[in-house]
Write a protein that holds these residues in place. Structure first.
Motif, PDB file in Angstrom:
ATOM      1  N   MET A 748       4.688  -4.152   2.952  1.00  0.00           N
ATOM      2  CA  MET A 748       5.913  -3.557   2.409  1.00  0.00           C
ATOM      3  C   MET A 748       5.675  -2.257   1.646  1.00  0.00           C
ATOM      4  O   MET A 748       6.291  -1.230   1.932  1.00  0.00           O
ATOM      5  N   LEU A 749       4.783  -2.261   0.657  1.00  0.00           N
ATOM      6  CA  LEU A 749       4.607  -1.073  -0.186  1.00  0.00           C
ATOM      7  C   LEU A 749       3.981   0.106   0.558  1.00  0.00           C
ATOM      8  O   LEU A 749       4.428   1.248   0.386  1.00  0.00           O
ATOM      9  N   PRO A 750       2.939  -0.091   1.385  1.00  0.00           N
ATOM     10  CA  PRO A 750       2.458   1.054   2.170  1.00  0.00           C
ATOM     11  C   PRO A 750       3.537   1.625   3.087  1.00  0.00           C
ATOM     12  O   PRO A 750       3.620   2.839   3.279  1.00  0.00           O
ATOM     13  N   ALA A 840      -1.948   2.634   7.951  1.00  0.00           N
ATOM     14  CA  ALA A 840      -1.075   3.350   7.003  1.00  0.00           C
ATOM     15  C   ALA A 840      -1.509   4.803   6.886  1.00  0.00           C
ATOM     16  O   ALA A 840      -0.676   5.722   6.862  1.00  0.00           O
ATOM     17  N   LEU A 841      -2.824   5.033   6.834  1.00  0.00           N
ATOM     18  CA  LEU A 841      -3.338   6.405   6.767  1.00  0.00           C
ATOM     19  C   LEU A 841      -3.113   7.131   8.091  1.00  0.00           C
ATOM     20  O   LEU A 841      -2.727   8.307   8.112  1.00  0.00           O
ATOM     21  N   SER A 857      -2.915  12.865  -0.890  1.00  0.00           N
ATOM     22  CA  SER A 857      -1.713  13.601  -1.313  1.00  0.00           C
ATOM     23  C   SER A 857      -0.488  12.710  -1.459  1.00  0.00           C
ATOM     24  O   SER A 857       0.436  13.046  -2.192  1.00  0.00           O
ATOM     25  N   ASN A 858      -0.465  11.575  -0.743  1.00  0.00           N
ATOM     26  CA  ASN A 858       0.659  10.645  -0.874  1.00  0.00           C
ATOM     27  C   ASN A 858       0.189   9.452  -1.708  1.00  0.00           C
ATOM     28  O   ASN A 858      -0.381   8.488  -1.202  1.00  0.00           O
ATOM     29  N   ARG A 859       0.454   9.532  -2.996  1.00  0.00           N
ATOM     30  CA  ARG A 859      -0.035   8.496  -3.905  1.00  0.00           C
ATOM     31  C   ARG A 859       0.634   7.156  -3.655  1.00  0.00           C
ATOM     32  O   ARG A 859       0.033   6.101  -3.877  1.00  0.00           O
ATOM     33  N   ARG A 860       1.886   7.187  -3.183  1.00  0.00           N
ATOM     34  CA  ARG A 860       2.600   5.922  -2.979  1.00  0.00           C
ATOM     35  C   ARG A 860       1.939   5.071  -1.907  1.00  0.00           C
ATOM     36  O   ARG A 860       1.932   3.847  -1.997  1.00  0.00           O
ATOM     37  N   TRP A 862      -1.245   5.021  -1.326  1.00  0.00           N
ATOM     38  CA  TRP A 862      -2.453   4.462  -1.948  1.00  0.00           C
ATOM     39  C   TRP A 862      -2.119   3.370  -2.955  1.00  0.00           C
ATOM     40  O   TRP A 862      -2.866   2.397  -3.096  1.00  0.00           O
ATOM     41  N   TYR A 863      -0.990   3.528  -3.651  1.00  0.00           N
ATOM     42  CA  TYR A 863      -0.546   2.439  -4.526  1.00  0.00           C
ATOM     43  C   TYR A 863      -0.277   1.183  -3.694  1.00  0.00           C
ATOM     44  O   TYR A 863      -0.600   0.059  -4.098  1.00  0.00           O
ATOM     45  N   GLY A 864       0.326   1.377  -2.522  1.00  0.00           N
ATOM     46  CA  GLY A 864       0.600   0.254  -1.624  1.00  0.00           C
ATOM     47  C   GLY A 864      -0.673  -0.390  -1.118  1.00  0.00           C
ATOM     48  O   GLY A 864      -0.773  -1.623  -1.027  1.00  0.00           O
ATOM     49  N   ILE A 865      -1.674   0.447  -0.782  1.00  0.00           N
ATOM     50  CA  ILE A 865      -2.959  -0.074  -0.315  1.00  0.00           C
ATOM     51  C   ILE A 865      -3.633  -0.902  -1.417  1.00  0.00           C
ATOM     52  O   ILE A 865      -4.146  -2.005  -1.165  1.00  0.00           O
TER      53      ILE A 865
END
Length: 927
Positions: A748-750, A840-841, A857-860, A862-865
């Motif tokens: 979900m988060l990624p 995701a990457l 560059s997309n922190r969101r 990485w937060y999801g990962i």
């Protein structure tokens, strides 16, 4: 009698006849009579589209085809015995619906805060006295006063008018103010009657008195508003596409469910009831439960980013529709241009001066032959500036709040005020030294304005400005090199040639002339007796001021971006053909070969002719409201996705009809804002281009998300397929609750992070997506199932057998229960989770290297990962949770295996993208 006939009747009648017809007097009506009429006609307000109730709007968020599918799949999960799964799916649906409603509610609140058009108070005669009344209380027959700066609250017939200029652009789109007077002149075009004024327009200069002939929804303003509100907005392309996607996914899920049902019976010999429950679980597994919240959040993030770029979106789905736009119908004044008339040349018989700087700010100077000059050393220039400044009723002030220039008067005179500032002319000192004694106001017959000033005790000076043809005929002499001499035919030819040259460039010329004459002892009596005919003759011609509304500085880059993106821009304006074409060519909107079609020519065209005409380079000038609507409609019949801009009430029908209606937030009327899907808070065309780029990004991100979540379905399905086709010899490598963990937990988060991905390089170099293109395209299917999904399936299957190999397989049977089985299923789950980290990457870009756009560059994402790793670890070590999800503690070797997984997957995808870029630069951008 029709409304138009009634309007013509009021225009052609005498003032006395109009008052008699309205049962009113020159000093209005009584308060008692006003109350009776208020009860009869209603308040003087424009009613807005009420739309659906808040409750209905709330419920609507739970009734889309995808939402219904989730309700059904949740129910199926409950029936199949996985109550936890069913509840989780329903909670996702509820959370998404609430969030979507909240976003729409916030957008509506922001829009409502912009709605303000009609004035609050008006000076009205009641009981024979002038009283300040709320404009909503005005009724037909009310007599009221007007002055410069007033917004006109009703449709009215003028009883008195002094130098009155009215900005009617809200109704006509025409940027040049109309002169108004008591005498009837039909004028050219709609709403051009000289003695009628209309609600929603503004007094630019002068004063007057008028009697109301129509109020509220009976005004011309109100009639167009009513016409707009009768139109129904069709489903957005994204809403249609999501319905299509839901049907596609439903068919895939049901087909897989049927296949698994049959396989469970024939290969594993399950009873029909047990096979049915098993198949239902697989159907639920293939439903992308996270799609709706991700779509909503992606659109919401797009709305937020667009708001920062001065574009307020009222409907979430409109964000993506912008990305599909193929044609933009744009008005000119204030959108492509600055709506700040600027003098750019001054022409005299001997010299031509260039004026630098644009807009109502003194940020320029005067040049001659490319060199800056001191205006005081140029006799004709200094005299022309003096005449234009003294013969002027306009002030330019800096707004204290916004810091932007604000004019009290007309745009043309404001341009002359700024010219005087650039020339260093002290208007206040000149006015004190050379006071105005008399004025002959501008009127539409003679097209001139004259003012009389005292030079000294013995001399008076008449300053004249007006249209060239109507001014030069009154001139006997001309000033050249500081000397006055008789005007010759060569002089007249040179003047006309200069005027024609500027006209071809779409520039407006204004002539300046003067006359000095002796002051009599009784000057007051002398001026009282002076008529216009006495004053405006034997004039001395000075020169021309040449002006235009300059393009916005950023418009050139915005137009270039549109052309690169294969987006066609069509100017639709109420301005003249020359001005329209000049601006269009100057900013690169069209070439010089573009055809200019007037409103009259448009009326004469058949629908087929218009459809053909719209396929080429085209500019529309002098168009009426219904004609703009016709242009948008015909473009849509040609298969175009149309964005239409506008600020006036005349633009509202076209705004409502367009796929994306774009209203101006600063100059726009409330009717236009009400009809639009998006409001520009800076009235800037460049903001539309930024919004289109954002719309394309949103759609691209939705496809990235879809690719990502469908990818995990393949490694979720393959283990079950192994179980079936082995006849049950391979125990089920993954449980339904573990599948749920991926779909609603780790993925979900990624996925939401992918929804916030910035525009990929080159996104505006691609054409708009085709109307028949779908979110679930061939490229998405290939990537998700045949590429990413297949790689993940191989890895997750390998993880399952890796654990069993460590415990004696193939020499011993595969474990069907116990700690070894739990560890094997945990590793399958972990392998899918870590494969999805790589995916995701990989999904962040379609073609560009993820290292080029910035790995971090997309922190969101990485937060999801980070979240999915923590969640997976939590599931493996927490008692109680382990039993629910059939997981267990992994050893260090297992973790090492999992952490290695993302690296080869990313590397393999980077090689594929590089080969795609090398073979075909557009290979990964097209379906």
């Amino acid at each position: 009698m029709t409304a138009t006939d009634k309007r013509t009747q009021y225009a052609t009648q005498t003032s006395a006849e109009v008052l008699k017809d309205l049962d009113s007097t020159n000093t209005g009506i009584t308060e008692a009579e006003a109350q009776k009429r208020l009860a009869q006609y209603g308040e003087n307000t424009i009613t807005h589209t009420q739309g659906e109730s808040q409750f209905k709007a709330f419920i609507k968020n739970f009734g889309s085809l995808m939402a219904i599918l989730l309700w059904v799949s949740g129910l199926v999960a409950m029936i199949s015995g996985t109550m936890e799964l069913g509840i989780a799916i329903w909670l996702v649906n509820i959370i998404n619906g609430v969030f979507s409603f909240w976003q729409q509610f916030q957008a509506k609140k922001a829009t409502d805060s912009l709605m303000a058009m009609l004035p609050t108070y008006t000076q009205v005669y009641r009981d024979g006295k002038v009283q300040q009344k709320d404009a909503t209380a005005l009724v037909p027959g009310d007599v009221f006063l007007l002055q410069a700066g007033n917004a006109i609250p009703v449709d009215a017939r003028l009883l008195e008018a002094t130098s009155m200029q009215v900005d009617q652009s809200a109704l006509t789109g025409e940027s040049v103010p109309e002169s108004k007077e008591v005498k009837y002149d039909p004028g050219e075009g709609q709403f051009a009657e000289s003695n009628l004024i209309y609600a929603g327009t503004t007094i630019g200069a002068g004063t007057g008195k008028a009697v109301a002939i129509a109020t509220g929804m009976n005004t011309e303003f109100g009639k167009i508003a009513a016409l707009t509100q009768q139109q129904k907005k069709v489903k957005s392309p994204l809403a249609i596409e999501l319905d299509h996607l839901t049907r596609q996914i439903s068919m895939i899920a049901i087909a897989i469910g049927i296949a698994f049902f049959i396989s469970a019976i024939f290969f594993v010999h399950y009873p029909a009831a047990k096979a049915f429950i098993f198949a239902l679980g697989m159907i639920v597994a293939f439903i992308p439960e996270g799609l709706l919240p991700t779509v909503t959040l992606s659109l919401a993030q797009g709305v937020t980013r667009m708001a920062k770029k001065h574009a307020l979106v009222k409907d979430l789905n409109s964000v993506e529709t912008l990305g599909e736009t193929t044609v933009i119908c744009s008005d000119k004044t204030g959108t492509l241009t600055q709506n700040q008339m600027t003098v750019n040349h001054v022409w005299t018989r001997s010299k031509e001066y260039k004026i630098t700087g644009q807009g109502y700010v003194n940020n320029g100077h005067i040049e001659l032959d490319g060199k800056r000059v001191d205006p005081t050393t140029e006799p004709e220039l200094a005299l022309l500036v003096r005449v234009a400044s003294l013969n002027n009723d306009t002030q330019v002030q800096q707004d204290k709040d916004s810091g932007k220039p604000k004019i009290l008067g007309t745009p043309t005179e404001a341009a002359l005020v700024i010219l005087a500032e650039k020339a260093g002319f002290d208007l206040a000192a000149a006015t004190a030294k050379t006071p105005r004694l008399k004025e002959f106001p501008f009127d539409s017959d003679r097209k001139r304005m004259s003012t009389v000033h005292r030079l000294d005790d013995q001399t008076l000076m008449l300053c004249v400005k007006g249209s060239l043809s109507d001014t030069v005929h009154q001139c006997d002499t001309i000033q050249v090199d500081g000397k006055v001499r008789p005007i010759t035919e060569d002089d007249r030819r040179a003047i006309n040639a200069a005027n024609n040259k500027y006209a071809k460039l779409g520039l407006r010329s204004l002539a300046a002339a003067y006359r000095e004459f002796p002051a009599e002892a009784d000057t007051a009596s002398q001026l009282d007796k002076m008529t216009i005919e006495d004053a405006e003759n034997h004039l001395t011609f000075v020169g021309l001021t040449v002006m235009a509304d300059p393009p916005r500085p950023e418009i050139y880059e915005a137009v270039r971006k549109c052309h690169e993106a294969n987006i066609k821009i069509i100017m639709v304006t109420g301005d003249s053909t020359l001005t329209a074409k000049s601006i269009a060519v100057k900013i690169g909107l069209t070439s010089d070969q573009a055809r200019v079609v007037t409103g009259t020519e448009l009326d004469a065209m058949t629908e087929d002719q218009l459809q053909d005409t719209l396929k080429g380079e085209i500019i529309f000038a002098r168009v009426a409201p219904e004609q703009k609507y016709k242009i948008v409609s015909t473009l849509q019949k040609n298969g175009e996705i149309v964005a239409s801009t506008g600020d006036g009430v005349n633009d509202a029908p076209a705004l409502k009809k367009a796929d994306i209606g774009v209203a101006m937030g600063v100059t726009g009327t409330d009717v236009a804002k009400d009809a639009a899907d998006m409001i520009l808070t800076d009235d800037n065309f460049a903001s539309i281009v930024a919004a289109i780029e954002e719309g394309r990004t949103v759609y691209a991100n939705l496809q990235k998300f879809l690719t990502y979540i469908l990818t995990s379905n393949v490694p979720e399905a393959i283990p079950s397929a192994l179980f079936l086709f082995s006849g049950g010899l391979i125990p089920l490598p993954m449980t339904v609750m573990q599948i749920l963990t991926v779909d609603l937990g780790t993925d979900m988060l990624p996925a939401l992070g992918l929804g916030s991905e910035k525009a990929e390089p080159g996104i505006m170099h691609q054409p708009p997506r085709a109307k028949n293109a779908h979110l679930l395209s061939k490229r998405v299917i290939w990537k998700a199932f045949a590429w990413y999904g297949l790689i993940s399936s191989v890895i997750s299957t390998a993880a399952y057998f890796f654990v069993n190999y460590q415990n004696g397989w193939p020499n011993v049977a595969l474990a069907a229960s116990g700690n070894v089985y739990a560890r094997a299923t945990t590793m399958v789950l972990g392998a899918i989770v870590f494969s999805q980290i790589a995916n995701a990457l990989n999904c962040r870009t379609n073609m560009a290297s993820v290292f080029k756009v910035g790995l971090f560059s997309n922190r969101r994402v990485w937060y999801g990962i980070a979240f999915e790793i923590v969640l997976f670890a939590f599931l493996t070590v927490t008692p109680g949770v382990q039993e629910l999800f059939n997981t267990t503690v992994l050893n260090p070797g297992d973790w090492l295996f999992l952490f290695i997984i993302p690296f080869p997957i990313v590397l393999i995808e980077e090689i594929r993208k590089r080969l795609a870029r090398r073979n075909d630069p557009l290979a990964d951008a097209a379906d």
